[in-house]
Design a protein around this motif. Structure first.
Motif, mmCIF file in Angstrom:
data_model
loop_
_atom_site.group_PDB
_atom_site.id
_atom_site.type_symbol
_atom_site.label_atom_id
_atom_site.label_comp_id
_atom_site.label_asym_id
_atom_site.label_seq_id
_atom_site.Cartn_x
_atom_site.Cartn_y
_atom_site.Cartn_z
ATOM 1 N N LEU A 50 0.829 -1.131 -0.371
ATOM 2 C CA LEU A 50 -0.597 0.094 0.038
ATOM 3 C C LEU A 50 0.988 0.939 -0.083
ATOM 4 C CD1 LEU A 50 -2.619 -1.001 2.581
ATOM 5 C CD2 LEU A 50 -2.931 -0.705 0.167
ATOM 6 N N ALA A 51 1.406 1.985 -0.922
ATOM 7 C CA ALA A 51 2.250 2.707 -1.787
ATOM 8 C C ALA A 51 1.740 4.195 -0.482
ATOM 9 C CB ALA A 51 2.802 3.313 -2.663
ATOM 10 N N ARG A 84 1.713 -6.347 -5.385
ATOM 11 C CA ARG A 84 0.525 -5.877 -6.220
ATOM 12 C C ARG A 84 0.738 -4.344 -5.068
ATOM 13 N NH1 ARG A 84 -1.066 -7.767 -11.146
ATOM 14 N NH2 ARG A 84 -0.840 -9.558 -10.596
ATOM 15 N N ILE A 85 0.648 -3.572 -5.723
ATOM 16 C CA ILE A 85 0.617 -1.873 -5.461
ATOM 17 C C ILE A 85 -0.879 -1.553 -5.275
ATOM 18 C CG2 ILE A 85 1.506 0.036 -6.313
ATOM 19 C CD1 ILE A 85 4.056 -0.855 -7.692
ATOM 20 N N VAL A 124 0.288 3.749 -12.095
ATOM 21 C CA VAL A 124 0.488 2.200 -11.603
ATOM 22 C C VAL A 124 0.244 1.021 -12.610
ATOM 23 C CG1 VAL A 124 0.111 0.080 -10.869
ATOM 24 C CG2 VAL A 124 0.736 2.469 -9.916
ATOM 25 N N PRO A 125 0.216 0.670 -13.442
ATOM 26 C CA PRO A 125 0.307 -0.039 -14.928
ATOM 27 C C PRO A 125 -0.700 -1.178 -14.245
ATOM 28 C CG PRO A 125 2.617 -0.169 -15.199
ATOM 29 C CD PRO A 125 1.783 0.061 -13.583
ATOM 30 N N ARG A 126 -2.200 -1.988 -14.606
ATOM 31 C CA ARG A 126 -3.008 -2.141 -14.704
ATOM 32 C C ARG A 126 -2.689 -4.380 -13.591
ATOM 33 N NH1 ARG A 126 -8.709 -1.237 -16.420
ATOM 34 N NH2 ARG A 126 -8.847 0.670 -17.416
ATOM 35 N N LEU A 131 -5.595 -5.367 -6.246
ATOM 36 C CA LEU A 131 -7.000 -6.034 -6.878
ATOM 37 C C LEU A 131 -7.190 -6.654 -5.378
ATOM 38 C CD1 LEU A 131 -7.018 -6.908 -10.631
ATOM 39 C CD2 LEU A 131 -7.510 -4.373 -9.298
ATOM 40 N N ILE A 132 -8.838 -6.937 -5.740
ATOM 41 C CA ILE A 132 -9.780 -7.054 -4.453
ATOM 42 C C ILE A 132 -11.224 -7.902 -4.747
ATOM 43 C CG2 ILE A 132 -11.213 -7.454 -2.535
ATOM 44 C CD1 ILE A 132 -8.836 -5.782 -0.944
ATOM 45 N N GLU A 133 -11.381 -8.816 -5.547
ATOM 46 C CA GLU A 133 -13.136 -9.295 -5.851
ATOM 47 C C GLU A 133 -12.402 -8.180 -7.816
ATOM 48 O OE1 GLU A 133 -15.988 -8.975 -3.352
ATOM 49 O OE2 GLU A 133 -14.735 -10.116 -2.512
ATOM 50 N N GLY A 134 -11.561 -8.287 -7.864
ATOM 51 C CA GLY A 134 -11.013 -7.542 -9.354
ATOM 52 C C GLY A 134 -11.195 -6.033 -8.868
ATOM 53 N N ARG A 135 -11.481 -5.497 -8.085
ATOM 54 C CA ARG A 135 -11.390 -3.695 -7.839
ATOM 55 C C ARG A 135 -9.935 -3.454 -7.531
ATOM 56 N NH1 ARG A 135 -17.078 -2.797 -5.029
ATOM 57 N NH2 ARG A 135 -17.067 -0.536 -5.624
ATOM 58 N N PRO A 136 -9.803 -2.516 -7.851
ATOM 59 C CA PRO A 136 -8.367 -1.694 -7.109
ATOM 60 C C PRO A 136 -8.748 -1.513 -5.586
ATOM 61 C CG PRO A 136 -9.189 -0.505 -9.138
ATOM 62 C CD PRO A 136 -10.338 -1.900 -9.229
ATOM 63 N N VAL A 137 -7.149 -1.414 -4.864
ATOM 64 C CA VAL A 137 -7.975 -1.058 -4.240
ATOM 65 C C VAL A 137 -7.484 0.701 -3.456
ATOM 66 C CG1 VAL A 137 -6.688 -1.128 -1.178
ATOM 67 C CG2 VAL A 137 -6.546 -3.424 -2.853
#
Length: 166
Positions: A50-51, A84-85, A124-126, A131-137
């Motif tokens: 978590l940046a 993951r970022i 940040v590239p995709r 992701l949590i359940e396909g959604r970005p944090v």
């Protein structure tokens, strides 16, 4: 949480903070330092970073995030993994003093938050998004007790994001 704002020994956050990386030449400006941080996270079994991000409010935010992305991209191109970022946004930078003005129900403040989210997830590239359940944090943190928000704030940011990124 990944606070990557260090530019040791004399840059921002060098003197005021008492906790520093072991490497006293650590710098958000150094892709190799970012790479080492990501490798260390992966080695420790950490799969998400978590940046911390403030956009233009903090000199290290954009340059550091770009270098983190470069480091993660290099690791992946070598067949290695990197965390993951995800976005860790300090909402204390929203609004003006006094604290009572920190209202995320305000249209201008909602838009300001969204622009930070957009800048982060444009940088940040995709394939590197957390992701949590396909959604970005989007992890929000506030250091002030008087930040006000409602469901409309989350609906606004989510709707704008879906419009531009889906």
């Amino acid at each position: 949480y990944f606070y990557y704002w260090y530019d040791l020994p004399d840059g921002p956050h060098s003197g005021a903070l008492t906790d520093h990386p072991v490497d006293y030449s650590a710098s958000y400006r150094d892709v190799d330092w970012m790479r080492k941080q990501l490798v260390d996270m992966d080695t420790a079994g950490i799969d998400a970073a978590l940046a911390v991000y403030w956009g233009a409010e903090e000199p290290s935010s954009d340059v550091g995030l770009e270098n983190m992305v470069k480091a993660a991209t290099a690791l992946r191109s070598e067949g290695r993994t990197a965390p993951r970022i995800g976005l860790f946004l300090d909402t204390g930078l929203i609004g003006r003093w006094p604290e009572s003005d920190r209202d995320l129900r305000d249209d201008d403040n909602r838009e300001r938050v969204y622009q930070l989210v957009k800048k982060f997830y444009t940088t940040v590239p995709r394939d590197q998004w957390l992701l949590i359940e396909g959604r970005p944090v989007l992890w929000l943190w506030g250091s002030w007790l008087h930040i006000r928000f409602d469901q409309g704030f989350f609906d606004y940011v989510s709707h704008r994001f879906q419009e531009e990124f889906q």
